[in-house]
Design a protein around this motif. Sequence first.
Motif, PDB file in Angstrom:
ATOM      1  N   LYS A  20     106.643   6.504  67.490  1.00  0.00           N
ATOM      2  CA  LYS A  20     105.658   6.453  66.209  1.00  0.00           C
ATOM      3  C   LYS A  20     105.774   7.728  65.375  1.00  0.00           C
ATOM      4  O   LYS A  20     106.090   8.815  65.999  1.00  0.00           O
ATOM      5  CB  LYS A  20     104.361   6.312  66.648  1.00  0.00           C
ATOM      6  N   GLN A  21     105.571   7.488  64.058  1.00  0.00           N
ATOM      7  CA  GLN A  21     105.593   8.688  63.162  1.00  0.00           C
ATOM      8  C   GLN A  21     104.157   8.949  62.498  1.00  0.00           C
ATOM      9  O   GLN A  21     103.657   7.992  62.085  1.00  0.00           O
ATOM     10  CB  GLN A  21     106.587   8.679  62.237  1.00  0.00           C
ATOM     11  N   MET A  22     103.500  10.399  62.475  1.00  0.00           N
ATOM     12  CA  MET A  22     102.657  10.601  61.518  1.00  0.00           C
ATOM     13  C   MET A  22     102.515  11.506  60.505  1.00  0.00           C
ATOM     14  O   MET A  22     103.233  12.574  60.737  1.00  0.00           O
ATOM     15  CB  MET A  22     101.288  11.137  62.689  1.00  0.00           C
ATOM     16  N   ASN A  23     102.484  11.104  59.413  1.00  0.00           N
ATOM     17  CA  ASN A  23     102.804  11.831  58.194  1.00  0.00           C
ATOM     18  C   ASN A  23     101.535  12.686  57.694  1.00  0.00           C
ATOM     19  O   ASN A  23     100.412  12.591  57.993  1.00  0.00           O
ATOM     20  CB  ASN A  23     103.418  11.140  57.180  1.00  0.00           C
ATOM     21  N   ALA A  24     102.078  13.729  56.780  1.00  0.00           N
ATOM     22  CA  ALA A  24     100.970  14.286  55.763  1.00  0.00           C
ATOM     23  C   ALA A  24     100.100  15.178  56.583  1.00  0.00           C
ATOM     24  O   ALA A  24      98.994  15.000  56.540  1.00  0.00           O
ATOM     25  CB  ALA A  24     100.393  13.368  54.924  1.00  0.00           C
ATOM     26  N   ILE A  25     100.546  15.760  57.459  1.00  0.00           N
ATOM     27  CA  ILE A  25      99.657  16.891  58.400  1.00  0.00           C
ATOM     28  C   ILE A  25      99.767  18.250  57.673  1.00  0.00           C
ATOM     29  O   ILE A  25     100.640  18.961  57.606  1.00  0.00           O
ATOM     30  CB  ILE A  25     100.152  16.840  59.663  1.00  0.00           C
ATOM     31  N   THR A  26      98.575  18.669  56.966  1.00  0.00           N
ATOM     32  CA  THR A  26      98.656  19.765  56.235  1.00  0.00           C
ATOM     33  C   THR A  26      97.944  20.863  56.868  1.00  0.00           C
ATOM     34  O   THR A  26      96.922  20.845  57.557  1.00  0.00           O
ATOM     35  CB  THR A  26      97.929  19.700  54.732  1.00  0.00           C
ATOM     36  N   LEU A  27      98.625  22.046  57.123  1.00  0.00           N
ATOM     37  CA  LEU A  27      97.994  23.383  57.696  1.00  0.00           C
ATOM     38  C   LEU A  27      98.035  24.469  56.870  1.00  0.00           C
ATOM     39  O   LEU A  27      98.883  24.810  56.032  1.00  0.00           O
ATOM     40  CB  LEU A  27      99.096  23.809  58.980  1.00  0.00           C
ATOM     41  N   SER A  28      96.840  25.146  56.834  1.00  0.00           N
ATOM     42  CA  SER A  28      96.697  26.264  55.759  1.00  0.00           C
ATOM     43  C   SER A  28      95.961  27.333  56.485  1.00  0.00           C
ATOM     44  O   SER A  28      95.562  27.108  57.667  1.00  0.00           O
ATOM     45  CB  SER A  28      95.703  25.799  54.524  1.00  0.00           C
ATOM     46  N   GLU A  29      95.856  28.620  55.964  1.00  0.00           N
ATOM     47  CA  GLU A  29      95.109  29.636  56.526  1.00  0.00           C
ATOM     48  C   GLU A  29      93.775  29.276  56.746  1.00  0.00           C
ATOM     49  O   GLU A  29      92.970  29.654  57.580  1.00  0.00           O
ATOM     50  CB  GLU A  29      95.213  30.964  55.746  1.00  0.00           C
ATOM     51  N   ALA A  30      93.106  28.457  55.769  1.00  0.00           N
ATOM     52  CA  ALA A  30      91.762  28.103  55.823  1.00  0.00           C
ATOM     53  C   ALA A  30      91.427  26.956  56.922  1.00  0.00           C
ATOM     54  O   ALA A  30      90.500  26.955  57.815  1.00  0.00           O
ATOM     55  CB  ALA A  30      91.269  27.344  54.646  1.00  0.00           C
ATOM     56  N   ALA A  85     104.004  27.644  61.085  1.00  0.00           N
ATOM     57  CA  ALA A  85     103.575  28.358  59.693  1.00  0.00           C
ATOM     58  C   ALA A  85     102.841  27.333  58.781  1.00  0.00           C
ATOM     59  O   ALA A  85     102.715  26.100  59.318  1.00  0.00           O
ATOM     60  CB  ALA A  85     104.959  28.604  59.157  1.00  0.00           C
ATOM     61  N   THR A  86     102.169  27.962  58.085  1.00  0.00           N
ATOM     62  CA  THR A  86     101.331  27.034  57.121  1.00  0.00           C
ATOM     63  C   THR A  86     102.452  26.072  56.364  1.00  0.00           C
ATOM     64  O   THR A  86     103.460  26.464  56.192  1.00  0.00           O
ATOM     65  CB  THR A  86     100.579  27.744  56.012  1.00  0.00           C
ATOM     66  N   GLY A  87     101.994  24.911  55.757  1.00  0.00           N
ATOM     67  CA  GLY A  87     102.665  23.953  55.247  1.00  0.00           C
ATOM     68  C   GLY A  87     102.504  22.624  55.507  1.00  0.00           C
ATOM     69  O   GLY A  87     101.256  22.197  56.400  1.00  0.00           O
ATOM     70  N   GLU A  88     103.115  21.514  55.105  1.00  0.00           N
ATOM     71  CA  GLU A  88     102.995  20.183  55.569  1.00  0.00           C
ATOM     72  C   GLU A  88     104.077  19.719  56.486  1.00  0.00           C
ATOM     73  O   GLU A  88     105.137  19.756  56.203  1.00  0.00           O
ATOM     74  CB  GLU A  88     102.990  19.500  54.153  1.00  0.00           C
ATOM     75  N   TYR A  89     103.620  18.838  57.399  1.00  0.00           N
ATOM     76  CA  TYR A  89     104.338  18.594  58.475  1.00  0.00           C
ATOM     77  C   TYR A  89     104.171  16.836  58.932  1.00  0.00           C
ATOM     78  O   TYR A  89     103.373  16.335  58.298  1.00  0.00           O
ATOM     79  CB  TYR A  89     103.968  19.055  59.897  1.00  0.00           C
ATOM     80  N   SER A 112     103.052  32.836  63.280  1.00  0.00           N
ATOM     81  CA  SER A 112     102.207  32.206  62.503  1.00  0.00           C
ATOM     82  C   SER A 112     101.227  31.541  63.683  1.00  0.00           C
ATOM     83  O   SER A 112     101.826  31.346  64.774  1.00  0.00           O
ATOM     84  CB  SER A 112     102.808  31.292  61.879  1.00  0.00           C
ATOM     85  N   ASN A 113     100.037  31.092  63.472  1.00  0.00           N
ATOM     86  CA  ASN A 113      99.093  31.004  64.476  1.00  0.00           C
ATOM     87  C   ASN A 113      98.577  29.187  64.088  1.00  0.00           C
ATOM     88  O   ASN A 113      97.643  29.211  64.588  1.00  0.00           O
ATOM     89  CB  ASN A 113      97.956  31.741  64.516  1.00  0.00           C
TER      90      ASN A 113
END
Length: 809
Positions: A91-101, A75-79, A25-26
């Motif tokens: 510190k924590q950073m939430n709701a980082i979304t990765l997709s093919e687009a 991989a694609t998903g939410e981190y 995954s890239n």
Amino acid sequence: MKSLLLLILLSTFNFCLGQSSGRASNCVIKGKIVDSATKTGIEYASVTAFLTGTEKVAGGIITDEKGAFKIENLATGEYYIKIDFIGYRSKQMNAITLSEAKNVADMGSIGLPAASRTMKEVTVTGSKNFMENHLDKFVFNVEKDVTAQGGVATDLLKKVPQVSVDVDGNIELLGSGNVRVFINGKPSTMFDNNLSEALQAIPANQIKSIEVITSPGAQYDAQGTGGIINIILKDNKAQGISGSVALSTGTRLENGSANIHAKKGKIDLSASLSGNAQLKGTTLSTLNRTRDTAQLLQNGTGTLEKNGYRGQLGMEWAISKKDNLSANLSYNSFGNDNTGVTNQSQLYPAADTNTVRNSYNTFRYNTLDFNLNYLRKFAREGQELSISLQSSNGDGTTYYRQNQRYSDSSNLFSGALGNNHLSDRETYLILDYAQPIKKDVILNVGAKVTDSRITSNSDHSILDPFSGIYAFDSSQNNTFNFNRDVYAGYASVTFPFYKGFTSKLGVRDEYTAIDIPGLQGATVPSYNSFIPSIVISKKLTKNQNIKFSYTKRIQRAGYRELNPFIDATDPTSLLQGNPYLKPERSDVFEVTYNRFFEKGNSILITAFSRNTRDDEQTYLYDTTITVGKTTYTNVAVITNENAGHQHLTGFNISGNLVLSNKLEIRGNANVFDKYIISELVAGTTINSINYRINANATYQFTKTLLGEFFGNFNSQRTEIQGKFPSFTSYSFALRQMLWKKKGSVAFTTTNPFNRYTNQATDVTGQNFTVTSNRKIPYQSFGLSFSYKFGKMEYKEKKQENAPSPEDGG
């Protein structure tokens, strides 16, 4: 040999391509961690990525020196990511979304607030990988080497892959001895004057890492046909006051050092002082030189001792979030003293002459180096301008004295002394600018002006055997002025292309202007050098890549090679420089494959070819020469000449193998074919196979007791006039950590079962042959102690299988 190299190269390509069939995954999460108050980057902060709703680690990394991080192959998903560093609130950073687009999440600058409570002494444990791969260089982290506590820089260099060191401290990089050496990326005249002596004056415990650049890009000076070695000294970026002291004593080497560092807010100050000594050791030597019907036999002893010291002051000021000013001042001094007694017989058909020669020579060199650097960062990430003013001012003195008597008499019948003083001034003005054009595409441009001024004054005196006084001989007085200016400009662009490929294309142009006032005979012309370079790197998988590189390099002769001063310490063998030397020019090709495995295992394979024109070599003439009022008959004159063309073709394999949590082994093998076409003796060609092999093993007996073994072998070296000796060394070391790892004591020994190492040389020239042997005392035993203090001590966390982000692999 060339067929063998081709087979190895093809096998490497096939293996690498076979490993790259899987597709990972890239997706990427990147950003920069900064201090909330000062807005400066935080180095070594831990950034870990988790899948939302789980505690499963998806990836992680340690921030670099600018605070930047880049977590790849997600991989694609939410981190969500967690950021931790000693002395700061997590510190924590939430709701980082990765997709093919949208496969890249740029978090920008993330501020960490300092912890409110006062911290006790803290040690952040763990270590970097031994090797880091960058686009145009390899970095070897050597600061934890056990022998570093009691040795010198050359003791660490001999353990670095692709580097070899001989018994006299001369270094080679992939078979070439024309290596440019920097300290913290800066040049110094001390390396130009006597490289081996300068390196042996730097205690190894001051060194953090060693960068090896075998195929330098356009941003580097073209000087050094063998490449560049950059020695990085230890530093500390922690807030507060910290420091260290180290002492060692032994039968052969002694050294000591002290470092202190203070940082508060935007101001960072540092100071260090170190010194070392090689104690008196006696070398035994023999020589047999035959010329026609004459023969010279020598049998002698020479007692040598060395010492050196270095002091340094450093300052860094973060003027603002975008402006940084730093300055450094260092003083270096090193030298040696050698006293000898030689029994010699000159055999002729008519009669024999037996004499005794007493000699003394000393060498001392001092440098004062200063650099002032300004860095300006702009709003766009990666856009920056740096301006640097550097100067290196060296002063050296070489002195010799010798006298002779007949073996059956106590009366002196001849003698001479000479003194040479050198002043070497170099000033550098450097400008570099980096401009991001678009994502992952960076343009670098720059210019550099180098101004060199060398002045050498030498005088000679001849012994009057009746009065016993050395009388000044004005006919041998010599003044040598050498002025050299180099004007350089460069441009390079780094960009990705196709799938997983990264390229760096560059061009550099250097114009060298030379002036040698008063030089007799032909003038030495100025010249222009056009230096292209290219690096193409292919990321095969997350932990492996392959790259191809090409560049041109030049080697301008240094002061010692140019200075016509005659050293007549041995009146049967004179040393003299050659001011008419032309620069060497090399074309360098390399293909390199490297892979990081689990648990810190790694492998590095390099195939290389170096084609050098006007190859500079030490050359011996057997002749009769008149110097002032003195005529030397049937004497060897040792000088430097442009000998012809040299072709080096070979490969280097090195690796790191972790067999258990206690045992780790590193090895390095360098094999190359050397083919020389002589221009000094028409029709002469030399061909030889050379190899360098070493291995290093460490064993962790307990949590605080570490043992180490190192073995090294350099094969015999063949040059245009003959064969030079092989060299074998081995060492053992034990280190015990004390006081919760703030202190340590170590025992080291080198060649414990052999007092001497033999160095036999065979040289053949027109109408003469020379065979010689030196028995050099190389055995040593030593004890060393070190202690670290301060509020905080930073040691880098381990990055499993973590190549540098800048190389794409």
